[in-house]
Every structure is written in C-alpha cells, then in structure tokens.
Design a protein around this motif. Structure first.
Motif, PDB file in Angstrom:
ATOM      1  N   ARG A  38       0.847  -1.194   0.000  1.00 36.94           N
ATOM      2  CA  ARG A  38       0.000   0.000   0.000  1.00 36.94           C
ATOM      3  C   ARG A  38       0.881   1.242   0.000  1.00 36.94           C
ATOM      4  O   ARG A  38       1.657   1.449   0.929  1.00 36.94           O
ATOM      5  N   LYS A  39       0.765   2.040  -1.032  1.00 31.47           N
ATOM      6  CA  LYS A  39       1.624   3.210  -1.167  1.00 31.47           C
ATOM      7  C   LYS A  39       0.897   4.519  -0.864  1.00 31.47           C
ATOM      8  O   LYS A  39       1.442   5.411  -0.233  1.00 31.47           O
ATOM      9  N   GLU A  40      -0.339   4.634  -1.324  1.00 35.22           N
ATOM     10  CA  GLU A  40      -1.069   5.892  -1.134  1.00 35.22           C
ATOM     11  C   GLU A  40      -1.609   5.984   0.291  1.00 35.22           C
ATOM     12  O   GLU A  40      -2.405   5.153   0.718  1.00 35.22           O
ATOM     13  N   PHE A  42      -3.783   7.392   3.487  1.00 36.74           N
ATOM     14  CA  PHE A  42      -5.062   8.036   3.799  1.00 36.74           C
ATOM     15  C   PHE A  42      -5.075   8.248   5.303  1.00 36.74           C
ATOM     16  O   PHE A  42      -4.963   7.282   6.067  1.00 36.74           O
ATOM     17  N   LYS A  78      -5.619   1.604   0.348  1.00 33.84           N
ATOM     18  CA  LYS A  78      -4.765   2.705   0.801  1.00 33.84           C
ATOM     19  C   LYS A  78      -4.132   2.380   2.158  1.00 33.84           C
ATOM     20  O   LYS A  78      -4.666   1.587   2.932  1.00 33.84           O
ATOM     21  N   THR A 496       5.113   9.991   6.342  1.00 37.95           N
ATOM     22  CA  THR A 496       4.152   9.177   5.588  1.00 37.95           C
ATOM     23  C   THR A 496       2.738   9.741   5.614  1.00 37.95           C
ATOM     24  O   THR A 496       2.051   9.783   4.588  1.00 37.95           O
ATOM     25  N   THR A 501      -5.344  13.599   5.167  1.00 40.14           N
ATOM     26  CA  THR A 501      -6.245  13.645   4.007  1.00 40.14           C
ATOM     27  C   THR A 501      -7.436  14.557   4.249  1.00 40.14           C
ATOM     28  O   THR A 501      -7.755  15.428   3.437  1.00 40.14           O
TER      29      THR A 501
END
Length: 882
Positions: A38-40, A42, A78, A496, A501
């Motif tokens: 998981r890179k994106e 939230f 996410k 990170t 968000t």
C-alpha cells in the motif's frame, strides 16, 4: 447452507463485541499491518473528545462519518491511518472537578496545586476509559496503538517547542491587554470561547455635566473622567478636544476632559459616552489612542475597588442598585428604560459572566511579519516575510485546503480578516504550563523589566520559578495533526501520513480548532494540516431543538446501541444528514434502521440457503433480461456509491445503496429468482451479495462481518478489497416488464385487494414481444390469475386501467370488489379530500396565518394541498373506471 445455521433474526448484541475484538486483534486497524503493498496514504486524525464525561450524539456522528471514510479507504487499498486521542480540555475539565469539590464543601485552594491536579488526572483517566469503550461500541476502527492525549509527555514536548519557536520569532509576547476575565473560574478565556445571551435589564440615562450619557453598568463609572464624542457631530461642535469641564458625579465633584474620536456611534443614545478603559475593549482602544490614564474599578473577584469610595468591596449587582439610588438622590438620574435588551458575555465553558479586565498575559501576534523557515505552500517560499494571518488566508484562498461545504469559506475569511492577537494565557492549574522560567529576585516579570528568563526548556540549577499560568487548550489542540505523529522529531509517521487527508469535525468549532490548526501547521511545518475540512452539522431532536438536559430530549448513543445495535445507530446518523447542515433524530428513525439491518440479514439468509455453491464467481454472464438488469443496476450502484463517498456525500451513498438493496435486489430480483432457479441464477445471487456486502461494510461493519463469515470467508471483511469497476450490460428491455408489473401492483393497492389475491390482467402493447417472452415474470411479480395480451385497447366498465408508458394495463375487478360499496367509498373519500383542500387553502390565504406562521409550516401546508390535489385526480379516475 442449512436454514438452521442462519437464524431468521439478526441479534446485534450477540455479535458486536465479538466482531470488534476480532477486528482489533487482527491488527488491521494499524496501517503497518494491512495486507498487500500500500503506497497511497489516507489519514484522519480523530478530533479528540474532551475528557469531561461521556460521548453524545454529536460525537457519534463524527465517529460514524470518519469510520465510513476510513473503512472505505482501507478496502480501496490505501495505507489507512485513523489516529485516536482525547483532549484534556483544560477549563472544561477543571470546571467539572471544581464543581465536584464544591459539592464536598471544598475548593482547589484547600487541596493545593499538586493534590488538585492529581484529582483532575484521576477524573480525566476515568472519563477517558468511558470514551474509549463508547468508541469501540460504535465500531470505530481507529489505530489504538497510536493513541495520543493532548496533555501527555510527547505532546507537552511539542507544545514547549512550538512556544519556543514562536517566542524566538517575536510572535509570542507578554503584555498588558484587556482580556475576557471569568471571576468564577478565575481565568481568562479567548474571544471565541465567549458566548452571548440576551437579557432584559434596566438601561440608565444619567446627567453628566451638560451631557446625557447612557449605560447598563453604572458600577463601572467611577473611573470615567473622559467624555467622548464624534468629531463630526454638529450637536457638540462647541466642545473642543481636550476641553475640561467641572461636574458633579457619584462621589462628588470631578473634572472631565472632552475627547473627540471617530469610534463613537453618533446614532446611539445621545451620541456622547464616558469611557471605562479598564473594563471595556472599545474604551481601552480609545484610551490607548489618546494616551489616557487607565484605572481599574472592579477586582478579579467581581467586587468594587477603593476608587468606588463607600461602595468599595461590594459585589457588582449589589453595588449597582445603591449607585443608581445615590445618583437619583443627586438629581442625576434622567430616565430608565426597563425593557432594554442587551447581550451579556458568558464563559461558554463555565457559564461565568465575563468581566473585561486589564491583565498581563501571553499573546500570539497574528499581524507581525516574520521570515518563513520552510515552505511547501503555494505562492510562499522559505525566507519570505509573512504574517500568521496571511498564512491562514493564503492556503484556503489558493485551494490547498478546501472547506466543505464551500459556503463556510466565507465564514472562515470573515473571522480571519477580523482576527485579533490570540490571548494564550489561562489562570487555571490544569493544562500545559507556560514554558517560561524566571530567575528569582531578578526584577519585574515583564519582558522589558530586565529579569532573566528562559523559554521552552526548564533551566538547570536553583533559583528559577516557572510561570504559574497554563496555555489555552487550543494551543496544544492546534498542533494535533503533527504532534500526534511525533513532531518535533522527523518520524517516519510524520513523513508518511502528513499532511492528513481530511479533517472531519463540527462546523461549530471552525474558529476554535480548524483555523488554529491551519495557523500552527503553516507556521511550524510550512505545510497544510489537511487537504479537506469536512464540516458536519449538529444533531437536533425531531422538532429541530438542540439536545439538552433541561429539555429532556437527549438521546444517549450507548443506550441506542444496546437497544437497536451499532449498525442501526450509525445509519440513522449518516442517512439524511448532509455536510454543514443540522439533522433531526428520534428513536423511531433508529428503530427503522434496525428493521433495515434485519432486511439485509434476511436477504443474505435467502441467498445463502438457496444456493448450493459457495465460491463467488469473478465474473457473471446474464442468461435472462432480469439477470442483465440486476447486474447493470449493481454496476451503476457501485459507480454512484464510490463517487459519492469520494465527494464526502455519505448520505447520498447510503440512500443509493438502500434503494438498490431493498427496492431492486430484494423486491425484484430475489422474487424473480424464486421462480427461475438455475446454476447461473445462483452465481448471480452470490456475485451480487458479495459486492453488496462489501459496499455496505463501511456503513454497517458488524452485520456485514457476520454475513461475510456465513459466506464461508476465513479472512475479515475489514481488509477485503473494494469491488472493482463493473461493466453494465444493456437492459432497457427489462424496464418495460417492470413498468407493467408496477402498474398491476398500483391498481391492486388502489382498490385495496388482499396481498394474496390473484387477479385477471389484460395488456395492450403495439409490440408485446418482450412482454410475452417475460410473461412468467409478470405473472409471478403481479400475482396474476391469468395474463392476456390484447390486439386492441379495452373500453368497458368494471376494469381498472393504468398506463405503463405506452402500454395499457387492465385489471378485471369483477367479483373482487363490491362496485356499489367501492363507488360509495371512493365518493366519500373524494368529498373529504375536496373539503380538506378548500379549508386548508382558506387557511393559507388568511393574512394572519401567512404573516405569523413559520416558513416551514407554510411550505408544508402548500405541499399537503398539492398532494391532496393529486389524490383528487386519482380518485376521479378510479370513479370513472367503475
């Protein structure tokens, strides 16, 4: 699956604690333990509830909204963090404990600072545990391993560092200013923490030499030796600025000086006023501009000082009456307006009446230019000279931060544009102590007094004394998005998950918290705290009133969960609520969503006990028009729900899902599936149920996890994937079939035929090919005794007729109703409806009603008339067909 393994009713109490423990034990609340790459990121930071008691429905809305967003993002792959915490809420918490002590006949001073703080910490700890339990009951999937507290050691380090940097940049200063003083709690409060309530009080007019002055507070007038008027007021043109006038006043003769200042409202009262600089913000500013002496009249306990002469030591209210009486005896009372309505300032945290006082306090200067140390802000670079106010304006103006709904941006800018220096001192014991140490015996405490001080870090050695004041709660809360991630250290979490968000909170703390987080983050990090600020409204009772103990209309979320389940409670708060708007709630609404929860349970029960296979297919191919229709409706529902959630339109997403679940899947496809059972139908049932349960999970985490288990899944739904985008087959042909069935159902309802009554139906269509091919569906769904396709339309009595688009649908009523009785019933109902329209229209036309009735009542009345008119047309049509 055998029916005995799937009970007919869903009992929330049997599952919710177990499911939450399973989810928590899985570790998937922690983004570092989620499956897959998981890179994106939230990120949502929970607005920390105050440790002053228990959660209310406002908190429940917050938890429901944020959990929907969090669970959706987690399922969408996410790296999802929802970080929990609690707020020490300094004034509110101290006030609660002082109230408890008062009941014991004690005060904080009886205990001493440290013993009192121990008592407050115990209270806060007990409250924290209650709040955590309530959050778990709501199903909040927060990462408990990262829980923070605004008064713990890590946050104290961040607070001290923030204070130190702002002090070094000249943004924090100590000075004497007029502040909002609460004599009850013995502390200052910020402008934003002052509430105003309207009260009726006498408004006095006094003779002040040649002038008449007006006031509701004669007790402040002992220090009034300056009379102020507007320089353009022609009524007082003969008086010159600086002119002195001898006159008789409360305690004898005084010499007053004329001051000309444009701050005076010429239209208010006589256009002349005396000023009390030590107890009024406007008067204080006038005195500063003209270099006038400032002498306090009221002490910190709300009693008159020696300047009041024989009135010294009296409490304000007691003194007021005696002062008025004395002025009346002197012939100086001109008149009294007993019906005067004025706004009284009170502390929102403790209800104490605010008494403006001049005190030496710590302030943040929002208008002083400073050099940006670092910047990721659009249009602002490191090294630029800016002010805090400019930072707060820029990030919203350039769209780096979006406030939702957008209309609140106007409110935000109005507040920022009129922002004054922020008083951050509080004279209470509970909270972050001001991180400033003074060298004992080193002169005055003021910054210009020559005394040696140290800021930010406690000095070593003896001879130092820390400032006794504490910081405004919002100072530490303003650091929340990054202090909770380890700042001032450059942690991996900070890199990170920041900026976060979305911030989700109530619109009522837009100024208190949202704006201050923007201030602190843009200054300290040169970045934004969040990309979106989603503001929810207040939860009110069914009459639109604010919930309060005095009205007895408080709905306890925990009680509702115990009675109806967490899923039903969550849905009642989510569906029907839109961003920024208040919503109405009653217990019946929650009970209704318990019924819907059970509906979803029974849909799943039907599917899982009907199908023999358990493997959910990756793709399905339609074998019938009904198959193609349900797959297309599912694809459209998935698209709309995903889009609504991305736009924070949670109510619209829930309503779309509910419509598909109940009206399309349950009422149509499941009924059709009962008569066209096949291996392909089973595949489609499983396919639709699988996607449906995934889509519902963020809204209803508990019942969906239990159904997921029943479907044979070993892994938790919590970390399952969000459905992928689906391709919808063309289904226009089936809409005609549904329209015919709906027309049959409408006619059955209009003539009040029993649910199990079979009917004789005839259909005329220019092209009935599709309808003939789907006759089995029409017969099943319409509960027909016979179905006939006509070559020409029918025109005869005893037939009820409805149009399904261009298709004529007839139901033969012969033998099903008593025509004479039905004619009488319809005629009577028509007459009553027409009378209702006449009387209600007359009421609407009444001028008194139109002038005095609330707008919503008038609109509701118009709506009822329109509905009645539609009913008249329908009844007339029924009578004609008979």
């Amino acid at each position: 699956m055998d029916e005995k393994d799937f009970p007919k009713a869903y009992e929330a109490a049997e599952h919710e604690d177990r499911i939450y423990k399973q989810e928590m034990d899985s570790g998937f609340f922690n983004p570092d333990k989620l499956p897959g790459e998981r890179k994106e990121p939230f990120t949502i930071m929970l607005p920390p509830p105050n440790v002053t008691g228990t959660l209310h429905m406002g908190h429940a809305v917050m938890l429901a909204v944020e959990d929907v967003l969090t669970r959706t993002a987690r399922m969408q792959g996410k790296k999802t963090l929802w970080l929990p915490g609690t707020d020490h809420a300094a004034i509110a918490t101290q006030s609660k404990v002082e109230g408890i002590l008062m009941e014991e006949g004690k005060s904080r001073h009886d205990l001493g600072r440290e013993a009192f703080l121990d008592r407050v910490r115990t209270f806060a700890s007990d409250s924290h545990d209650t709040i955590v339990n309530q959050m778990k009951k709501m199903g909040a999937s927060v990462d408990w391993s990262r829980e923070a507290y605004t008064l713990d050691n890590a946050r104290n380090r961040a607070v001290n560092e923030a204070f130190k940097r702002m002090y070094e940049d000249g943004l924090i200063y100590r000075g004497k200013r007029i502040v909002n003083w609460d004599p009850v709690l013995q502390t200052t409060v910020s402008d934003d923490e002052v509430d105003y309530r309207e009260e009726r009080a006498p408004f006095y007019y006094f003779q002040y030499g040649p002038f008449v002055i007006a006031t509701s507070r004669p007790e402040t007038k002992f220090g009034d030796k300056h009379v102020v008027m507007h320089p353009n007021d022609e009524r007082y043109a003969q008086y010159k600025d600086g002119q002195q006038i001898d006159l008789e006043w409360i305690n004898g003769p005084i010499t007053a000086t004329v001051i000309k200042d444009e701050a005076i409202d010429m239209a208010f009262g006589s256009g002349v006023m005396t000023i009390t600089p030590s107890h009024d913000a406007t008067d204080f500013e006038i005195a500063k501009r003209h270099g006038l002496a400032i002498e306090p009249v009221i002490d910190m306990e709300g009693k008159l000082l020696p300047i009041a002469g024989g009135f010294a030591g009296l409490p304000i209210k007691e003194a007021r009456k005696k002062i008025v009486k004395k002025l009346e005896e002197k012939g100086l009372l001109v008149k009294v307006d007993e019906k005067y309505i004025h706004r009284v300032a009170v502390n929102s945290r403790g209800e104490g009446i605010i008494e403006p006082q001049i005190k030496e306090q710590w302030f943040i200067d929002v208008n002083k230019p400073f050099k940006m140390r670092q910047s990721k802000l659009d249009g602002i670079q490191a090294g630029d000279q800016v002010t805090l106010k400019q930072l707060m304006q820029t990030v919203v103006k350039n769209g780096q931060i979006k406030i939702l709904p957008e209309r609140f941006e106007k409110t935000y800018f109005h507040w920022i544009n009129n922002l004054r220096d922020w008083n951050i001192s509080r004279q209470i014991w509970f909270g972050h102590r001001v991180p400033v140490w003074y060298c004992k015996g080193g002169g005055g405490r003021g910054e210009g007094g020559g005394q040696e001080i140290q800021v930010g870090i406690a000095p070593s050695g003896d001879g130092w004394e820390q400032d006794s004041d504490t910081l405004d709660t919002w100072f530490s809360s303003g650091l929340w998005t990054f202090s909770s991630l380890g700042w001032p250290d450059e942690t991996s979490d900070l890199k990170t998950f920041h900026p976060t968000t979305v911030l989700e909170t109530g619109y009522d703390i837009l100024f208190f918290w949202v704006a201050r987080m923007i201030l602190m983050t843009t200054y300290l990090l040169g970045d934004i705290p969040f990309k979106d600020a989603y503001l929810h409204g207040l939860v009110r009772d069914e009459k639109g009133r604010k919930m309060s103990k005095s009205l007895g209309n408080i709905i306890d979320p925990l009680e509702m969960i115990n009675k109806y389940g967490a899923d039903a409670t969550r849905l009642s708060l989510l569906i029907g609520s839109t961003p920024g708007n208040d919503s109405k709630l009653n217990e019946e609404k929650i009970a209704g969503y318990k019924h819907f929860t059970n509906k979803l349970w029974n849909i799943s029960r039907f599917v899982l006990t009907k199908v023999e296979q358990t493997m959910v297919p990756e793709q399905v191919e339609p074998a019938t028009r009904a198959d193609a229709w349900i797959i297309a409706r599912l694809a459209n529902t998935h698209y709309l729900v995903t889009r609504h959630l991305a736009a924070y339109e949670l109510s619209a997403a829930g309503e779309t899902l509910r419509e598909f679940t109940w009206s399309e899947f349950a009422d149509w496809y499941l009924e059709i599936a009962k008569t066209q059972s096949s291996a392909n139908t089973e595949k489609i049932l499983l396919y639709v149920l699988d996607k449906l349960i995934r889509l519902w999970h963020p809204f209803m985490p508990f019942v969906t996890e239990v159904i997921w288990e029943k479907m044979g899944n070993k892994d938790l739904l919590l970390a399952a994937a969000w459905p992928k985008e689906m391709v919808a087959p063309a289904v226009m042909e089936f809409d005609q079939v549904m329209s015919v069935v709906s027309s049959i159902r409408t006619l059955r309802s209009l003539y009040r035929l029993p649910p199990g009554q079979r009917v004789r139906v005839s259909v005329f269509a220019k092209d009935a090919t599709i309808l003939k091919e789907e006759s089995a569906v029409i017969e099943t769904m319409g509960k027909t005794e016979s179905l006939t396709f006509l070559e020409t339309p029918l025109h005869q009595k005893g037939l009820a007729c409805a149009m399904a688009g261009t298709v004529s649908v007839y139901v033969d009523l012969a033998g099903l109703i008593d025509p004479a009785a039905e004619l009488a019933r319809l005629s009577k109902e028509l007459e009553q409806t027409q009378k209702y329209i006449t009387s209600t229209s007359a009421r609407l036309a009444n001028k008194d009603f139109a002038a005095n009735a609330p707008v919503e009542i008038i609109e509701q009345t118009k709506k009822l008339i329109a509905e009645a008119q539609e009913k008249v047309a329908l009844l007339a049509g029924q009578l004609q067909s008979l």
